[in-house]
Design a protein around this motif. Structure first.
Motif, PDB file in Angstrom:
ATOM      1  N   GLY A   1      53.278   2.280 -18.388  1.00 27.80           N
ATOM      2  CA  GLY A   1      54.526   3.221 -18.089  1.00 27.80           C
ATOM      3  C   GLY A   1      55.996   3.980 -18.203  1.00 27.80           C
ATOM      4  N   TRP A   2      56.835   4.386 -18.177  1.00 30.79           N
ATOM      5  CA  TRP A   2      58.227   4.431 -17.934  1.00 30.79           C
ATOM      6  C   TRP A   2      58.909   4.334 -16.157  1.00 30.79           C
ATOM      7  CZ3 TRP A   2      59.386   4.825 -22.418  1.00 30.79           C
ATOM      8  CH2 TRP A   2      58.407   5.781 -23.471  1.00 30.79           C
ATOM      9  N   ILE A   3      59.755   3.427 -16.594  1.00 33.31           N
ATOM     10  CA  ILE A   3      60.389   2.692 -15.315  1.00 33.31           C
ATOM     11  C   ILE A   3      61.744   2.903 -15.373  1.00 33.31           C
ATOM     12  CG2 ILE A   3      58.650   1.742 -15.069  1.00 33.31           C
ATOM     13  CD1 ILE A   3      60.852  -0.331 -15.294  1.00 33.31           C
ATOM     14  N   SER A   4      62.392   3.105 -14.125  1.00 33.17           N
ATOM     15  CA  SER A   4      63.416   3.578 -14.260  1.00 33.17           C
ATOM     16  C   SER A   4      64.078   2.290 -13.726  1.00 33.17           C
ATOM     17  CB  SER A   4      63.646   4.074 -11.897  1.00 33.17           C
ATOM     18  OG  SER A   4      63.642   2.733 -11.732  1.00 33.17           O
ATOM     19  N   THR A   5      66.215   1.939 -14.011  1.00 34.85           N
ATOM     20  CA  THR A   5      66.798   1.344 -14.736  1.00 34.85           C
ATOM     21  C   THR A   5      66.888   0.472 -13.220  1.00 34.85           C
ATOM     22  OG1 THR A   5      67.860   2.725 -16.341  1.00 34.85           O
ATOM     23  CG2 THR A   5      69.123   0.474 -14.870  1.00 34.85           C
ATOM     24  N   GLU A   6      66.808   1.206 -12.525  1.00 28.00           N
ATOM     25  CA  GLU A   6      66.750   0.604 -10.567  1.00 28.00           C
ATOM     26  C   GLU A   6      65.621  -0.740 -10.946  1.00 28.00           C
ATOM     27  OE1 GLU A   6      69.619   3.766 -11.199  1.00 28.00           O
ATOM     28  OE2 GLU A   6      66.983   3.350 -11.269  1.00 28.00           O
TER      29      GLU A   6
END
Length: 294
Positions: A141-146
């Motif tokens: 799925g989507w993940i954060s930039t961090e």
């Protein structure tokens, strides 16, 4: 690469030809290109080395070198994701492209000047092979930039995050898994507003040095992978493959950046132990992910 007709698009995704990477033939490293202005279209990079032996046992043609094979098909017709072989290949499931929104073009067709992947980016992530244990934090799925910048040494994280914000980055999809032999894999797809932005980001951060740019966590030094021959080349895409040289620490790191239109992919594999991370399944993973993006 043959484009799909409208009738074929309505019928659903076309399967992707699977490939396994060459393990023996070495290729000269591709010289880096200067950064592009964000609004310009990217140059057509040509991977310099092609494999030499034709695999007669598989229809629709294949490219290979040494003891490993690379199978690719312009038609992207029905070829399963190769079963695990004695040379270390992994058994990936049959690959297929996600359906496009009605009327949306493929990324490298005439008229799609920004070379945008209109399909759901999560559907373009390589699935885990047979026998893998899924990473509970990187599930496709989507993940954060961090989370993405955590792959790098701490000294580089703030700069990478700032550049992704300025680029601008649209979103990141990721998947990870671990094989029974302990090999850990992580695949990240970063999608930008256009191919120009994707090229500029890659060339700025990773295209200007022989050390593959910002160091990954646990791999302060990497060098171009001379065993990589560019097998499974897909038109309009480029691959940059590197490996942590000996002596490495507790685990050897292999990494690859793929550039395909508006998307930059990072593929990372590592395995603890003196034997390091095997090249065959890593090259196989890079080729298959590149085919999905192309």
């Amino acid at each position: 690469m043959t484009e799909r007709t409208a009738a074929e698009a309505e019928a659903g995704p076309a399967p992707v030809a699977a490939a396994v990477a060459p393990d023996a033939a070495a290729a000269a490293p591709v010289p880096p290109l200067p950064p592009l202005p964000p609004t310009s279209r990217p140059p057509r990079r040509v991977l310099r080395a092609v494999a030499r032996w034709t695999v007669a046992a598989l229809v629709l043609g294949g490219l290979g070198a040494g003891s490993a094979y690379a199978i690719t098909s312009q038609e992207r017709t029905d070829v399963p994701g190769l079963a695990t072989g004695s040379d270390g290949r992994w058994g990936f499931p049959r690959l297929s492209l996600p359906a496009l929104p009605p009327g949306a073009p493929r990324p490298f067709t005439e008229g799609n000047t920004a070379e945008v992947h209109h399909a759901d980016l999560r559907g373009l992530l390589l699935p885990a092979p047979a026998g893998a244990t899924a990473d509970k934090k990187l599930t496709g799925g989507w993940i954060s930039t961090e989370r993405f910048v955590s792959e790098y040494e701490r000294s580089s994280r703030a700069d990478i995050a700032a550049e992704l914000k300025e680029a601008p980055l649209r979103h990141i999809a990721a998947r990870g898994w671990t094989m029974p032999d302990g090999t850990s894999s992580r695949v990240y797809l970063l999608q930008f507003n256009s191919a120009g932005y994707a090229d500029a980001f890659h060339d700025d951060r990773y295209g200007g040095t022989a050390t593959a740019g910002d160091p990954l966590a646990g791999a302060a030094q990497v060098e171009l992978d001379e065993s990589w021959s560019g097998g499974g080349k897909v038109e309009h895409t480029a691959s940059y493959v590197a490996v942590e040289p000996k002596p490495f620490g507790a685990a050897q790191v292999r990494q690859a950046y793929l550039v395909a239109g508006d998307t930059v992919a990072l593929v990372v594999q590592s395995r603890r132990g003196a034997g390091g991370t095997p090249s065959v399944p890593f090259h196989q993973t890079v080729i298959l992910q590149n085919q999905l993006l192309g």
